[in-house]
Each structure stands twice: as structure tokens, then as C-alpha cells.
Scaffold this active site. Structure first.
Site, PDB file in Angstrom:
ATOM      1  N   GLU A 249      20.249 -35.216  30.823  1.00  0.00           N
ATOM      2  CA  GLU A 249      19.440 -36.423  31.068  1.00  0.00           C
ATOM      3  C   GLU A 249      19.919 -37.157  32.309  1.00  0.00           C
ATOM      4  O   GLU A 249      19.115 -37.624  33.124  1.00  0.00           O
ATOM      5  CB  GLU A 249      19.502 -37.346  29.846  1.00  0.00           C
ATOM      6  CG  GLU A 249      18.751 -36.790  28.656  1.00  0.00           C
ATOM      7  CD  GLU A 249      18.956 -37.573  27.377  1.00  0.00           C
ATOM      8  OE1 GLU A 249      18.125 -37.432  26.471  1.00  0.00           O
ATOM      9  OE2 GLU A 249      19.956 -38.309  27.260  1.00  0.00           O
TER      10      GLU A 249
ATOM     11  N   GLY B  13      22.290 -40.306  21.996  1.00  0.00           N
ATOM     12  CA  GLY B  13      22.133 -40.240  20.543  1.00  0.00           C
ATOM     13  C   GLY B  13      21.686 -38.850  20.108  1.00  0.00           C
ATOM     14  O   GLY B  13      21.989 -38.401  19.004  1.00  0.00           O
TER      15      GLY B  13
ATOM     16  N   SER C 156      12.724 -39.299  20.265  1.00  0.00           N
ATOM     17  CA  SER C 156      11.495 -39.415  19.483  1.00  0.00           C
ATOM     18  C   SER C 156      10.353 -40.118  20.224  1.00  0.00           C
ATOM     19  O   SER C 156       9.223 -40.127  19.730  1.00  0.00           O
ATOM     20  CB  SER C 156      11.805 -40.160  18.177  1.00  0.00           C
ATOM     21  OG  SER C 156      12.364 -41.426  18.482  1.00  0.00           O
ATOM     22  N   THR C 157      10.615 -40.725  21.365  1.00  0.00           N
ATOM     23  CA  THR C 157       9.545 -41.374  22.134  1.00  0.00           C
ATOM     24  C   THR C 157       8.904 -40.405  23.127  1.00  0.00           C
ATOM     25  O   THR C 157       7.758 -40.590  23.541  1.00  0.00           O
ATOM     26  CB  THR C 157      10.110 -42.615  22.871  1.00  0.00           C
ATOM     27  OG1 THR C 157      10.893 -43.364  21.935  1.00  0.00           O
ATOM     28  CG2 THR C 157       9.022 -43.522  23.391  1.00  0.00           C
TER      29      THR C 157
ATOM     30  N   LYS D  90      22.734 -43.710  26.260  1.00  0.00           N
ATOM     31  CA  LYS D  90      21.957 -42.516  25.958  1.00  0.00           C
ATOM     32  C   LYS D  90      22.901 -41.468  25.371  1.00  0.00           C
ATOM     33  O   LYS D  90      24.101 -41.574  25.530  1.00  0.00           O
ATOM     34  CB  LYS D  90      21.272 -41.984  27.226  1.00  0.00           C
ATOM     35  CG  LYS D  90      20.125 -42.891  27.648  1.00  0.00           C
ATOM     36  CD  LYS D  90      19.279 -42.299  28.764  1.00  0.00           C
ATOM     37  CE  LYS D  90      18.780 -40.911  28.514  1.00  0.00           C
ATOM     38  NZ  LYS D  90      17.998 -40.774  27.255  1.00  0.00           N
TER      39      LYS D  90
ATOM     40  N   GLY E 168      13.807 -41.495  26.916  1.00  0.00           N
ATOM     41  CA  GLY E 168      14.098 -42.511  25.911  1.00  0.00           C
ATOM     42  C   GLY E 168      15.486 -43.096  26.122  1.00  0.00           C
ATOM     43  O   GLY E 168      16.197 -42.728  27.074  1.00  0.00           O
TER      44      GLY E 168
ATOM     45  N   SER F   6      14.496 -36.683  26.360  1.00  0.00           N
ATOM     46  CA  SER F   6      14.663 -36.259  24.965  1.00  0.00           C
ATOM     47  C   SER F   6      14.517 -37.453  24.026  1.00  0.00           C
ATOM     48  O   SER F   6      14.659 -38.598  24.447  1.00  0.00           O
ATOM     49  CB  SER F   6      16.066 -35.679  24.773  1.00  0.00           C
ATOM     50  OG  SER F   6      16.378 -34.772  25.785  1.00  0.00           O
TER      51      SER F   6
HETATM   52  O1  LIG Z   1      19.502 -40.111  24.860  1.00  0.00           O
HETATM   53  C1  LIG Z   1      18.809 -39.497  24.098  1.00  0.00           C
HETATM   54  C2  LIG Z   1      19.143 -38.127  23.631  1.00  0.00           C
HETATM   55  O2  LIG Z   1      20.370 -37.708  24.144  1.00  0.00           O
HETATM   56  C3  LIG Z   1      17.561 -40.099  23.571  1.00  0.00           C
HETATM   57  O3  LIG Z   1      16.724 -40.397  24.621  1.00  0.00           O
HETATM   58  C4  LIG Z   1      17.945 -41.322  22.807  1.00  0.00           C
HETATM   59  O4  LIG Z   1      18.850 -40.937  21.783  1.00  0.00           O
HETATM   60  C5  LIG Z   1      16.741 -42.028  22.210  1.00  0.00           C
HETATM   61  O5  LIG Z   1      16.190 -41.270  21.214  1.00  0.00           O
HETATM   62  P1  LIG Z   1      15.120 -41.854  20.208  1.00  0.00           P
HETATM   63  O6  LIG Z   1      13.911 -42.208  21.040  1.00  0.00           O
HETATM   64  O7  LIG Z   1      14.860 -40.740  19.250  1.00  0.00           O
HETATM   65  O8  LIG Z   1      15.734 -43.048  19.546  1.00  0.00           O
END
Ligand SMILES: O=C(CO)[C@H](O)[C@H](O)COP(=O)(O)O
Length: 281
Positions: A140, A133, A64-65, A131, A119, A62
Site C-alpha cells: 500500500e 489492519g 472493506s471499502t 494502515k 482504505g 485493500s
Molecule cells: O490498510 C489496510 C489493509 O492493510 C486497509 O486499508 C485498512 O485496514 C482499512 O480496512 P477496512 O476498510 O476494512 O477497515
């Protein structure tokens, strides 16, 4: 997972489902900001090195990457992807998989995954990471643990010596709703995280509710504690009511960080660090 609808004509496709997309990225490199470009470089390089032709079960994380991970997998072509199944870590990645025309599965059908790419909010020199965020860290972590190879992808801002350097929000902790006040009290009074707070939703009154129907607490810790992430992770996990902690320790095989200059830094779990020229097309 959303149930699929099956009528007399056979299964009805998801409204956003399309045929496998063409080989070229739909996003022109010139349109990407430096940060977006570095996410794309990290994701593409990691896919090129770890999504191998004979892999059949692939975990999709999950954040943005991850859209760039899916973009690059799709670019491997319909033939490469036709016998593969993709396992999502949440609503976002499920939508990505379906809308890209890839086959969706779940970890209860496929408890052994060839590779999971995900990500991270921050990654330290030993590949421990924060992780959650995006509040997806329970699924995950399950997909990371189910994977033979777990790979992290991120931009240069996430590449740190100690966790908590840039990511100040704290350690995400998924809790069952009825226990949240008790866990918050434990964090404040026992585990020395006086600023731990319940994560509140932005466009909804009340707390964030995860894909699993739980709440999330964000608990910042002093840098000394964050230098020993496994210890603090184990202490948090022992609190009754905690479902999962967003500290992933000793799980990743490698982390790919896209840099501003167009290179990619690869950190491996044996301590090796490489600078590679990234994939551009
Ligand atoms: O752990 C996560 C979601 O639970 C994401 O992988 C993490 O927050 C990174 O996200 P982004 O690439 O948008 O900064």
C-alpha cells in the site's frame, strides 16, 4: 502475482474473470447497513472526483471499502476502462480487479501511477493515517508513493483528531520473520510500546504471514507519541528487521469519509474541509 497460464488457444482467463460488469451497482442501497452505506458513499464520491477519464494507471488498495471503489470504476463503463491498467496492493485487490474484468498490472511495470485509492484504519486532521489492519501496508505504501495522487476512503468512524483514538490495536509493523523477536524487544524496551505483540492468524496456527512472506507486529503507543506520527514512524523504521511501518505521513492529497446522514466529509492536505452531498446513483 499469480502466473497466467497460456495454452495453444491463448491465455486462459482467471476462473472468476467476467466481462466488464453493467453500470448499475449489483448491491441494492436498501440492503446496505449504515456503515456499509457510508463506505460506499465515500468510495463512489472519491472515484467520481479522482478517477478521471484520461487516467490510465490506477492503484487499488485493500480493505472493506475498496470493493466499492472498484464497483464505481466499473460503472464508468467498458469504454472508459479499456485502455486502463489497475495495480493491486495485495491478494484481495488483485482478485477484485480480475473478477471485475479489469486489466491487471504491477508496480514494477508501472512505477508511475495516476491515482491510488485506498482504505485506512484511522486518519487524523493532517491526513496522517494508520494502515495495515489487513497486513497489506508495505505494498500500500509503495503504491501510495508511486501515485501522483493518493486518496483515502473510509467511513465516519475512521475520521479522528489523533491517531489511536478508536483504533487501539496499535501501529502495524511488517518485519522479516527471523528478526521479529529482536524488533519486539526493541519496541518493548526502547520505543515504549510494552504491549507490542506478534499478530497471530485466526484460522491457522501461528502468526499472520503477509503477501510478502513476512510477519506483522502491532505496537500500541501513548496518545502523546501518536500526536507526532512522523517521529514514531521514523524511529520504528530505523529498527533493523522492520520492512515497513503502517503510519502514512504527509502522503494523502484528500480523505473521503462517508457519514451516517448520507453526506461525505472531504479533508484536503491543505487543511480545507468540505461537506458534500454524496453520489447516490
Ligand atoms: O490498510 C489496510 C489493509 O492493510 C486497509 O486499508 C485498512 O485496514 C482499512 O480496512 P477496512 O476498510 O476494512 O477497515
Amino acid at each position: 502475482m499469480a502466473p497466467s497460464t497460456t495454452g495453444a488457444q491463448g491465455p486462459t482467463p482467471h476462473p472468476s474473470s467476467t466481462r466488464l460488469k453493467p453500470l448499475k451497482s449489483p448491491i441494492s442501497p436498501g440492503e446496505l447497513s449504515v456503515i456499509e452505506k457510508s463506505k460506499q458513499l465515500a468510495a463512489w464520491t472519491a472515484v467520481d472526483e479522482h478517477v478521471l477519464p484520461d487516467y490510465r494507471v490506477i492503484g487499488i488498495g485493500s480493505g472493506s471499502t475498496v470493493p466499492y471503489v472498484v464497483e464505481r470504476i466499473v460503472s464508468q463503463g467498458a469504454e472508459a476502462n479499456k485502455d486502463r491498467v489497475f495495480i493491486p496492493t495485495g491478494f484481495q485487490s488483485k482478485e477484485l480487479i480480475v473478477s471485475s474484468g479489469l486489466s491487471l498490472g504491477d508496480v514494477d511495470q508501472y512505477p508511475t501511477i495516476d491515482v491510488t485509492l485506498d482504505g485506512a484504519d484511522e486518519v487524523d486532521t493532517q491526513l496522517n493515517c494508520i494502515k495495515g489492519g489487513g497486513a497489506c501496508h508495505l505494498r500500500e505504501k509503495v503504491l501510495a508513493e508511486a501515485a501522483t495522487t493518493f486518496i483515502l476512503v473510509a467511513d465516519y468512524r475512521k475520521n479522528v483528531e489523533y491517531l489511536g483514538t478508536n483504533f487501539k490495536a496499535g501501529v502495524p509493523i511488517e518485519v522479516v520473520p527471523f528478526a521479529y523477536a529482536k524488533v519486539l524487544q526493541n519496541l518493548h524496551q526502547v520505543l515504549d510500546s510494552p504491549k507490542a505483540t506478534l499478530r497471530m492468524a485466526v484460522a491457522k496456527a501461528g502468526p499472520v504471514v503477509t503477501d510478502n512472506g513476512n510477519f506483522v507486529i502491532d505496537a500500541p503507543f501513548d496518545i502523546d507519541k501518536m500526536k507526532e506520527p512522523y517521529t514514531i514512524m521514523a524511529q520504528i523504521k530505523m529498527l533493523t528487521g522492520v520492512v515497513e511501518v503502517g503510519l502514512f505521513c504527509h502522503m494523502a492529497r484528500a480523505a473521503y469519509f462517508g457519514n451516517q446522514d448520507g453526506s461525505v466529509t472531504v479533508k484536503w492536505n491543505d487543511g480545507k474541509v468540505q461537506e458534500v452531498q454524496a453520489t447516490q446513483s
